[in-house]
Design a protein around this motif. Structure first.
Motif, PDB file in Angstrom:
ATOM      1  N   SER A  47      -6.879  -1.046  42.664  1.00 42.91           N
ATOM      2  CA  SER A  47      -5.970  -1.825  41.661  1.00 42.91           C
ATOM      3  C   SER A  47      -7.022  -2.313  40.486  1.00 42.91           C
ATOM      4  O   SER A  47      -6.108  -1.933  39.868  1.00 42.91           O
ATOM      5  CB  SER A  47      -5.425  -2.867  42.476  1.00 42.91           C
ATOM      6  OG  SER A  47      -4.463  -4.092  41.864  1.00 42.91           O
ATOM      7  N   ASP A  48      -7.950  -2.877  40.796  1.00 42.05           N
ATOM      8  CA  ASP A  48      -9.232  -2.786  39.539  1.00 42.05           C
ATOM      9  C   ASP A  48      -9.054  -1.528  38.525  1.00 42.05           C
ATOM     10  O   ASP A  48      -8.846  -1.866  37.490  1.00 42.05           O
ATOM     11  CB  ASP A  48     -10.246  -3.143  40.225  1.00 42.05           C
ATOM     12  CG  ASP A  48      -9.799  -4.540  40.563  1.00 42.05           C
ATOM     13  OD1 ASP A  48      -8.670  -5.062  40.300  1.00 42.05           O
ATOM     14  OD2 ASP A  48     -11.334  -5.059  41.535  1.00 42.05           O
ATOM     15  N   LYS A  96      -7.378   1.453  34.015  1.00 42.21           N
ATOM     16  CA  LYS A  96      -7.107   2.345  33.168  1.00 42.21           C
ATOM     17  C   LYS A  96      -6.467   2.333  32.212  1.00 42.21           C
ATOM     18  O   LYS A  96      -5.732   2.936  31.103  1.00 42.21           O
ATOM     19  CB  LYS A  96      -6.805   3.906  33.795  1.00 42.21           C
ATOM     20  CG  LYS A  96      -6.875   5.387  33.614  1.00 42.21           C
ATOM     21  CD  LYS A  96      -6.467   6.182  34.691  1.00 42.21           C
ATOM     22  CE  LYS A  96      -6.758   7.325  34.232  1.00 42.21           C
ATOM     23  NZ  LYS A  96      -6.192   8.370  35.173  1.00 42.21           N
ATOM     24  N   SER A  97      -5.646   1.585  32.623  1.00 45.43           N
ATOM     25  CA  SER A  97      -4.289   1.129  32.097  1.00 45.43           C
ATOM     26  C   SER A  97      -4.370   0.448  30.412  1.00 45.43           C
ATOM     27  O   SER A  97      -4.038   0.539  29.596  1.00 45.43           O
ATOM     28  CB  SER A  97      -2.923   0.698  32.848  1.00 45.43           C
ATOM     29  OG  SER A  97      -3.928  -0.843  33.159  1.00 45.43           O
ATOM     30  N   VAL A 129      -5.785   3.172  23.374  1.00 45.60           N
ATOM     31  CA  VAL A 129      -5.147   4.315  23.405  1.00 45.60           C
ATOM     32  C   VAL A 129      -4.627   4.056  22.040  1.00 45.60           C
ATOM     33  O   VAL A 129      -4.136   4.988  21.470  1.00 45.60           O
ATOM     34  CB  VAL A 129      -5.802   5.718  23.653  1.00 45.60           C
ATOM     35  CG1 VAL A 129      -5.753   6.480  22.812  1.00 45.60           C
ATOM     36  CG2 VAL A 129      -6.692   5.354  24.264  1.00 45.60           C
ATOM     37  N   ASN A 130      -3.264   4.224  22.841  1.00 42.54           N
ATOM     38  CA  ASN A 130      -1.647   4.233  22.122  1.00 42.54           C
ATOM     39  C   ASN A 130      -1.439   3.206  21.044  1.00 42.54           C
ATOM     40  O   ASN A 130      -0.504   3.449  20.734  1.00 42.54           O
ATOM     41  CB  ASN A 130      -0.856   3.873  23.396  1.00 42.54           C
ATOM     42  CG  ASN A 130      -0.500   4.359  24.371  1.00 42.54           C
ATOM     43  OD1 ASN A 130      -0.930   5.675  24.736  1.00 42.54           O
ATOM     44  ND2 ASN A 130      -0.044   4.526  25.428  1.00 42.54           N
TER      45      ASN A 130
END
Length: 458
Positions: free
Chosen positions: A36-37, A42-43, A49-50
């Protein structure tokens, strides 16, 4: 009170009473928590980046839009330059030839000796001269005064004759004098004595000497007139920076004299037929000179008088000779149209001459000497869609063909020519698009469409 207990300040001393250490309980981290971490981190990275991509896209979209604006502006500028070039090319096609160069010294062939003047001798021998006291040295001033005041004309009309000296002397003043009053008076004098020959009931004046073509031609050459109209000559518009360049004021009197001589020729020829043909060519040439635009009406009147002086049996052949000569000498440009349109008379002979000149111009331009039908077939075979097609020449062809066919009775005699003419006009009006940016494309299309409408209505 506890005497054995620590004092109050001793309780605050960390050395005496150290803080109690609480042992932390170790937490057991499972695999699910690690995953989960990991995905949370990563998200977060993906979101960053987005965001960067979105910002860069905004910047790139602004750059792309500015680039499109620059390209559109460049395209508009190029289109505007192209349109300006087309407009300049059409505007630069301006008719006009410089028919006069530097003026020359007048030829003294008409200068006469005052001692031979019979009129002056008779006056000096008269008893009235005892009162006046006129001498030979004052003779020129005396006769000039008679001329300017109109007494010379009245005296000649009363006597019914005019001597050779007076004729040559007044003609010399008419052609070469720089004084307006003398020049116009001499012109009126010659018009009066020549036109007196046309009076039916009045007594005509006996003229002992008449001007000839050679003397009028020499005067015109002394004005700087250029006989040739070919490309080897100076065909640019006349420059106004030279005082001795261009025709003198005597050209007006010259034209008036020629007009009167041709009217007199109907009674008694002064010029031969070939000389009158040359005079007609000279007059059409003068109509090409922009410096003579102020004399257009006088030139037209003179031309009508000249072509009206031909006898009926002379006219057909002379008209053809004049047309052939002009077509072979006039430059093959916009001046072709000016030559045709300059013959603007509405009488039958003016229309015939205009039609003949236009026809001969087409023959020269197309190098075609066959029948009228084949001449129109050559025009119909021209493909105006091709980019290599010279639309400027097509415009000339349209105008010349119009004057050739409809300034005479040719279409009435040959109805097939009208049908061929309509086909030619339809090709010019329909095969040239409204978006065609070639030089003279719009002029050819609109003129052909108008003429086609006129042809259909008739």
């Amino acid at each position: 009170m506890d005497l054995d207990g620590p004092l109050d300040f001793e309780n605050e001393d960390p050395l005496v009473n150290p803080p109690t250490i609480i042992e932390k309980r170790k937490k057991v981290i499972g695999l699910d928590d690690l995953l989960s971490d990991f995905y949370k981190e990563k998200s977060k990275v993906i979101d960053k980046v987005n965001k960067k991509r979105k910002v860069s896209k905004v910047y790139h979209s602004d750059d792309d839009e500015q680039g499109q604006v620059d390209k559109l502006s460049q395209c508009v500028v190029e289109c505007q330059n192209q349109m300006n070039e087309i407009a300049d090319e059409e505007e630069n096609q301006e008719w006009g030839l410089s028919m006069f160069g530097d003026q020359k010294t007048p030829i003294p062939s008409l200068l006469v000796d005052l001692d031979s003047c019979c009129l002056l001798k008779e006056f000096m021998n008269n008893q009235l001269n005892l009162v006046v006291g006129l001498t030979v040295d004052e003779g020129t001033t005396f006769i000039e005064g008679l001329l300017v005041n109109g007494w010379l004309t009245r005296l000649i009309m009363t006597c019914g004759r005019v001597e050779k000296f007076i004729c040559k002397w007044t003609l010399n003043i008419l052609l070469y004098s720089s004084k307006e009053d003398l020049r116009s008076s001499a012109c009126d004098f010659w018009c009066s004595i020549l036109l007196s020959q046309n009076k039916v009931n009045g007594a005509s004046v006996e003229i002992y000497w008449l001007p000839n073509y050679q003397e009028l031609k020499e005067a015109l050459e002394s004005y700087g007139f250029r006989i040739s109209l070919s490309h080897s000559q100076d065909v640019e518009l006349a420059e106004a920076d030279s005082e001795c360049q261009g025709p003198p004021q005597n050209i007006r009197a010259w034209l008036t004299l020629v007009t009167t001589c041709c009217q007199f020729r109907c009674k008694k020829p002064i010029f031969t037929t070939s000389q009158v043909e040359q005079i007609a060519e000279i007059l059409v040439s003068l109509l090409l000179d922009r410096s003579l635009l102020g004399l257009s009406i006088l030139l037209q009147e003179c031309l009508i008088s000249v072509i009206g002086s031909f006898k009926e049996e002379e006219w057909i052949s002379s008209c053809k000779k004049i047309a052939n000569s002009l077509a072979s000498r006039v430059p093959q440009d916009i001046n072709c149209l000016r030559v045709v349109e300059s013959v603007s008379g509405v009488d039958a002979r003016s229309k015939h001459l205009r039609s003949s000149i236009a026809h001969q111009m087409l023959v020269v331009l197309l190098d075609h000497k066959d029948s009228d039908e084949n001449l129109l077939s050559s025009l119909m075979s021209i493909n105006v869609k091709e980019r290599s097609c010279n639309l400027f020449k097509m415009y000339i062809f349209v105008v010349l063909a119009e004057n050739w066919l409809f300034s005479s009775t040719l279409v009435e005699a040959k109805p097939v020519l009208r049908d061929m003419w309509a086909v030619f006009l339809r090709n010019c009006s329909c095969q040239i698009n409204s978006t065609d940016l070639r030089s003279y494309a719009s002029k050819v299309r609109t003129r052909a469409a108008y003429l086609l409408q006129v042809c259909s209505s008739n």
